[in-house]
Scaffold this motif. Sequence first.
Motif, mmCIF file in Angstrom:
data_model
loop_
_atom_site.group_PDB
_atom_site.id
_atom_site.type_symbol
_atom_site.label_atom_id
_atom_site.label_comp_id
_atom_site.label_asym_id
_atom_site.label_seq_id
_atom_site.Cartn_x
_atom_site.Cartn_y
_atom_site.Cartn_z
ATOM 1 N N PHE A 26 75.667 12.655 61.455
ATOM 2 C CA PHE A 26 74.827 13.725 60.926
ATOM 3 C C PHE A 26 74.036 14.393 62.046
ATOM 4 C CE2 PHE A 26 71.028 15.247 58.538
ATOM 5 C CZ PHE A 26 71.688 16.194 57.771
ATOM 6 N N ALA A 27 73.540 13.585 62.992
ATOM 7 C CA ALA A 27 72.804 14.138 64.136
ATOM 8 C C ALA A 27 73.732 14.993 65.001
ATOM 9 C CB ALA A 27 72.182 13.020 64.957
ATOM 10 N N ALA A 28 74.988 14.544 65.175
ATOM 11 C CA ALA A 28 75.955 15.321 65.955
ATOM 12 C C ALA A 28 76.229 16.657 65.284
ATOM 13 C CB ALA A 28 77.255 14.531 66.125
ATOM 14 N N ALA A 29 76.343 16.646 63.962
ATOM 15 C CA ALA A 29 76.556 17.903 63.230
ATOM 16 C C ALA A 29 75.365 18.831 63.412
ATOM 17 C CB ALA A 29 76.789 17.615 61.747
ATOM 18 N N ALA A 30 74.160 18.268 63.397
ATOM 19 C CA ALA A 30 72.953 19.085 63.581
ATOM 20 C C ALA A 30 72.909 19.688 64.985
ATOM 21 C CB ALA A 30 71.706 18.240 63.331
ATOM 22 N N ARG A 31 73.275 18.908 65.995
ATOM 23 C CA ARG A 31 73.287 19.418 67.372
ATOM 24 C C ARG A 31 74.343 20.508 67.530
ATOM 25 N NH1 ARG A 31 71.335 15.556 71.304
ATOM 26 N NH2 ARG A 31 71.963 17.034 72.895
ATOM 27 N N PHE A 32 75.527 20.276 66.950
ATOM 28 C CA PHE A 32 76.582 21.282 67.015
ATOM 29 C C PHE A 32 76.130 22.565 66.322
ATOM 30 C CE2 PHE A 32 80.203 23.617 65.413
ATOM 31 C CZ PHE A 32 81.049 23.653 66.504
ATOM 32 N N GLU A 33 75.517 22.427 65.155
ATOM 33 C CA GLU A 33 75.051 23.599 64.409
ATOM 34 C C GLU A 33 74.008 24.370 65.215
ATOM 35 O OE1 GLU A 33 73.580 24.627 59.905
ATOM 36 O OE2 GLU A 33 73.108 22.654 60.733
ATOM 37 N N ARG A 34 73.107 23.654 65.869
ATOM 38 C CA ARG A 34 72.083 24.319 66.687
ATOM 39 C C ARG A 34 72.740 25.078 67.842
ATOM 40 N NH1 ARG A 34 68.556 20.588 70.010
ATOM 41 N NH2 ARG A 34 70.237 20.958 71.447
ATOM 42 N N ASP A 35 73.674 24.425 68.532
ATOM 43 C CA ASP A 35 74.369 25.110 69.629
ATOM 44 C C ASP A 35 75.156 26.315 69.117
ATOM 45 O OD1 ASP A 35 73.440 23.560 71.685
ATOM 46 O OD2 ASP A 35 75.247 22.317 71.848
ATOM 47 N N TYR A 36 75.812 26.158 67.972
ATOM 48 C CA TYR A 36 76.605 27.242 67.415
ATOM 49 C C TYR A 36 75.722 28.430 67.052
ATOM 50 C CZ TYR A 36 80.551 29.357 64.998
ATOM 51 O OH TYR A 36 81.553 30.203 64.627
ATOM 52 N N ASP A 37 74.560 28.131 66.462
ATOM 53 C CA ASP A 37 73.625 29.205 66.120
ATOM 54 C C ASP A 37 73.063 29.871 67.373
ATOM 55 O OD1 ASP A 37 74.009 28.777 63.447
ATOM 56 O OD2 ASP A 37 72.177 27.597 63.170
ATOM 57 N N GLN A 38 72.734 29.075 68.383
ATOM 58 C CA GLN A 38 72.173 29.635 69.615
ATOM 59 C C GLN A 38 73.208 30.438 70.393
ATOM 60 O OE1 GLN A 38 70.595 26.232 71.672
ATOM 61 N NE2 GLN A 38 68.609 26.395 70.657
ATOM 62 N N ALA A 39 74.478 30.038 70.295
ATOM 63 C CA ALA A 39 75.534 30.736 71.028
ATOM 64 C C ALA A 39 75.825 32.109 70.436
ATOM 65 C CB ALA A 39 76.818 29.893 71.043
ATOM 66 N N GLU A 40 75.455 32.294 69.181
ATOM 67 C CA GLU A 40 75.614 33.576 68.493
ATOM 68 C C GLU A 40 77.050 34.091 68.537
ATOM 69 O OE1 GLU A 40 72.695 36.134 70.214
ATOM 70 O OE2 GLU A 40 71.054 35.083 69.256
ATOM 71 N N TYR A 41 77.962 33.232 68.087
ATOM 72 C CA TYR A 41 79.364 33.616 68.026
ATOM 73 C C TYR A 41 79.715 34.403 66.771
ATOM 74 C CZ TYR A 41 80.807 30.690 71.943
ATOM 75 O OH TYR A 41 80.993 30.147 73.174
ATOM 76 N N TYR A 42 78.763 34.675 65.928
ATOM 77 C CA TYR A 42 79.029 35.320 64.657
ATOM 78 C C TYR A 42 78.095 36.521 64.491
ATOM 79 C CZ TYR A 42 74.850 32.714 63.694
ATOM 80 O OH TYR A 42 73.584 32.210 63.780
ATOM 81 N N GLY A 43 78.379 37.338 63.516
ATOM 82 C CA GLY A 43 77.481 38.450 63.186
ATOM 83 C C GLY A 43 77.753 39.681 64.028
ATOM 84 N N MET A 44 76.969 40.704 63.758
ATOM 85 C CA MET A 44 77.149 41.990 64.427
ATOM 86 C C MET A 44 76.111 42.226 65.515
ATOM 87 S SD MET A 44 79.779 43.225 62.975
ATOM 88 C CE MET A 44 79.746 44.918 63.470
#
Length: 191
Positions: free
Chosen positions: A60-78
């Motif tokens: 669960f902690a790994a998923a949270a870290r991945f989610e944080r990195d994914y959000d910070q990387a901003e690979y989505y959205g316009m």
Amino acid sequence: MSTKRRATKERRRAVRDRQRQRKSRFIEFFLPDGRKCEVDLKINPLAKVYRQGALTAPQFAAAARFERDYDQAEYYGMRCRGFEPGVDGGQMAQANLVAIDAQRRLHRLNEYLGEEDFLLMESLVGLKTGLRSIEKEGGDHVRIIGDKFRKALDKTAVFYDLISKEPPSNTLKALRTLLQRMVAEVGEHVH
């Protein structure tokens, strides 16, 4: 019973109900460094899976870290950092550096996990699609995808230094036990 008492009793009952609802909606989670945080089950679908016991704390902690990195990387959205209107250029530069660091970590994680495991992490944690949507697109059965996802979470936990090494699978444990039992039985028949 007096009206005042009844009103007090009803208020207490309402407070208890709100607390019960809050407890059922939020889970407390301890990070590896000992800090406690609350996770909203409506926002994070993996929190419900963790609460049901299907994920371990490091997963669960790994998923949270991945989610944080994914959000910070901003690979989505316009949005495109650096081209948004702003007054202070310093904050924008800092945000760009955070995004670049997160993108580098995700790139290294992609190399570490391999394509299938990384795409599982990306779709289930980053984009929050479900196991069923993968199955509907022609993927394996939901249970098999879930097993693969838990293994990918274990590898991700190793990558983020949440655990020292990947735990052995249940199949490996069963095979070791079976072989030890067979060796013991053969040893009894030989003597």
